[in-house]
Write an enzyme that holds these catalytic residues in place. Sequence first.
Site, mmCIF file in Angstrom:
data_model
loop_
_atom_site.group_PDB
_atom_site.id
_atom_site.type_symbol
_atom_site.label_atom_id
_atom_site.label_comp_id
_atom_site.label_asym_id
_atom_site.label_seq_id
_atom_site.Cartn_x
_atom_site.Cartn_y
_atom_site.Cartn_z
ATOM 1 N N THR A 74 0.945 -1.284 -0.129
ATOM 2 C CA THR A 74 0.074 0.241 0.136
ATOM 3 C C THR A 74 1.085 1.178 0.064
ATOM 4 O O THR A 74 0.547 2.091 -0.785
ATOM 5 C CB THR A 74 -1.038 0.045 1.326
ATOM 6 O OG1 THR A 74 -1.705 -1.084 1.101
ATOM 7 C CG2 THR A 74 -1.785 1.309 1.317
ATOM 8 N N ASN A 152 -5.378 -9.699 -7.865
ATOM 9 C CA ASN A 152 -5.679 -10.410 -6.568
ATOM 10 C C ASN A 152 -6.987 -11.035 -6.508
ATOM 11 O O ASN A 152 -7.159 -11.959 -5.698
ATOM 12 C CB ASN A 152 -5.327 -9.431 -5.331
ATOM 13 C CG ASN A 152 -6.035 -8.078 -5.544
ATOM 14 O OD1 ASN A 152 -6.084 -7.689 -6.600
ATOM 15 N ND2 ASN A 152 -6.753 -7.945 -4.435
ATOM 16 N N GLN A 180 0.945 -10.394 -6.014
ATOM 17 C CA GLN A 180 0.757 -11.758 -6.039
ATOM 18 C C GLN A 180 1.285 -12.334 -6.895
ATOM 19 O O GLN A 180 1.034 -13.481 -7.318
ATOM 20 C CB GLN A 180 -0.963 -11.719 -6.634
ATOM 21 C CG GLN A 180 -1.816 -10.859 -5.665
ATOM 22 C CD GLN A 180 -2.142 -11.583 -4.408
ATOM 23 O OE1 GLN A 180 -1.777 -12.753 -4.290
ATOM 24 N NE2 GLN A 180 -2.905 -10.942 -3.554
ATOM 25 N N SER A 200 4.754 -7.040 -0.968
ATOM 26 C CA SER A 200 4.360 -7.363 0.293
ATOM 27 C C SER A 200 5.002 -8.607 0.674
ATOM 28 O O SER A 200 4.766 -9.605 0.016
ATOM 29 C CB SER A 200 2.973 -7.249 0.796
ATOM 30 O OG SER A 200 2.587 -5.866 0.794
ATOM 31 N N HIS A 202 4.190 -10.557 3.234
ATOM 32 C CA HIS A 202 3.145 -11.834 3.597
ATOM 33 C C HIS A 202 2.428 -12.654 2.518
ATOM 34 O O HIS A 202 1.541 -13.363 2.996
ATOM 35 C CB HIS A 202 2.004 -11.222 4.775
ATOM 36 C CG HIS A 202 1.164 -10.121 3.944
ATOM 37 N ND1 HIS A 202 1.511 -8.968 3.750
ATOM 38 C CD2 HIS A 202 -0.239 -10.305 3.752
ATOM 39 C CE1 HIS A 202 0.569 -8.334 3.432
ATOM 40 N NE2 HIS A 202 -0.446 -9.073 3.103
ATOM 41 N N THR A 238 13.160 4.321 11.955
ATOM 42 C CA THR A 238 14.053 3.107 12.135
ATOM 43 C C THR A 238 13.343 1.868 11.336
ATOM 44 O O THR A 238 12.468 1.373 11.446
ATOM 45 C CB THR A 238 13.607 2.924 13.838
ATOM 46 O OG1 THR A 238 14.240 4.102 14.480
ATOM 47 C CG2 THR A 238 14.644 1.659 14.306
ATOM 48 N N CYS A 322 -10.038 -6.864 1.379
ATOM 49 C CA CYS A 322 -10.016 -5.482 1.778
ATOM 50 C C CYS A 322 -11.506 -5.136 1.707
ATOM 51 O O CYS A 322 -11.882 -4.138 2.235
ATOM 52 C CB CYS A 322 -9.424 -4.885 0.888
ATOM 53 S SG CYS A 322 -7.511 -5.593 0.661
HETATM 54 N N1 PMP Z 1 -1.771 -5.156 -3.984
HETATM 55 C C1 PMP Z 1 -2.471 -6.284 -4.198
HETATM 56 C C2 PMP Z 1 -2.741 -6.856 -5.426
HETATM 57 C C3 PMP Z 1 -2.892 -6.805 -3.090
HETATM 58 O O1 PMP Z 1 -3.287 -8.065 -3.190
HETATM 59 C C4 PMP Z 1 -2.626 -6.116 -1.700
HETATM 60 C C5 PMP Z 1 -3.088 -7.008 -0.502
HETATM 61 N N2 PMP Z 1 -3.997 -7.384 -0.416
HETATM 62 C C6 PMP Z 1 -2.057 -4.961 -1.705
HETATM 63 C C7 PMP Z 1 -1.699 -4.419 -2.909
HETATM 64 C C8 PMP Z 1 -1.889 -4.207 -0.506
HETATM 65 O O2 PMP Z 1 -0.633 -4.729 0.389
HETATM 66 P P1 PMP Z 1 -0.619 -4.382 1.695
HETATM 67 O O3 PMP Z 1 -1.980 -4.718 2.466
HETATM 68 O O4 PMP Z 1 0.573 -5.367 2.419
HETATM 69 O O5 PMP Z 1 -0.173 -2.899 1.846
#
Ligand code: PMP
Length: 379
Positions: A74, A152, A180, A200, A202, A238, A322
């Site tokens: 994001t 996504n 993704q 990201s 995760h 930091t 989301c």
């Molecule tokens: N872009 C895409 C295609 C995503 O799937 C996501 C997370 N669902 C994000 C951006 C945002 O990532 P984050 O929540 O780690 O900021």
Amino acid sequence: MLENLVYFDNAATTRTDTKVLEAMLPYLGASYGNASAKYSIGFEARKAVNTAREQVAALIGAYPDEIYFTSGATESNNIALRHQEGALITSEAEHPSVLNTARYCQSKGRAAAYIKPDMSGRIGADNLKKAFEGTAAGRTGMGLVSLMYVNNELGNVYPISELADTAHMHGWIFHTDAVQALGHMEIDVKKSGIDMLSASAHKLYGPKGIGLLYVRRGIKKEGLLKGGSQERGMRPGTENAAGIAGFGKACEIAKESMKENAVREKEIAGFLKEYILKNIPDSVQNGEGERILNFSFRGINGTSLALRLDMEGICVSTGSACSLGTEEISHVLRSIGLDETLAEGSLRISIGKYNTLDEAEYAAKKISELVSELRALTV
Ligand code: PMP
């Protein structure tokens, strides 16, 4: 509890690898030094950050000095879009962190155009050419194209090299949201001509709250935050040494295993697709995903189905996480022109490396049973 879960929501988040946790632990405990400090315990954290930068860069074919760690995609998407100049071309099927940022830029006076995908969720170089020729934003002399690598919600994979070439032919910068894609398929930023890339940790078995922005050497660099000199001033504050170390480890693991994982995931997805479309009447696949699958079941509310599946220990999602809970029809399903009743009955099943065929069989049967049950209730 984890062992009993049948987890098919890998596009929302993935289970953190044990090796990733092990790589993070020192920086949550004994190695608590500030990575920017001038003493040994700080140097340990600095070393971990440097190693991670190399591991992350190696996964996408970048130079380590082109990688900036952020809090997640994001933030990376915001930096990428907000601090370049000129107009924007993006698509209606982007993640809200791109779409809403583009709208924000528009509200500040920058021109923007939004490509509409076709009914299968496809966006190709032809669409981008049309956006350059047929929109006011596209005819502006300079700007940034931001198009995602993998959708996504639908799972579609986009032709990134061709899109980047098209952007460059017009003298524009090319950014991709590769959340993704990273760690799931080969990405080579140099071969593909990618100028900026967001991701990201995760989504590839790393920790939450840590991400990256790749910015090619030679592209203008300006962060959103003003502060100290961390991340060479692009992302002051930091360093999250533990998160960064975990991200690096996740990238190292992905580099070794993503090809093999992809083969197995495709097999599991193939089974699910075939079973569902064959055995559940009035079911369709939205988009063309091969790891992230999106289905609609006519007459069914997707949220009701996901909640019933949860009671059976099966985790799936409706549209994107989301927008879950807002009960709004997904903007992505709207962008491909799916009719409202089908869009309401949509379910996203996303496969990851920890899934098995047994789990897929169990989930497919349960989905089939529950769709019949829910349909019987509404007749
Ligand atoms: N872009 C895409 C295609 C995503 O799937 C996501 C997370 N669902 C994000 C951006 C945002 O990532 P984050 O929540 O780690 O900021």
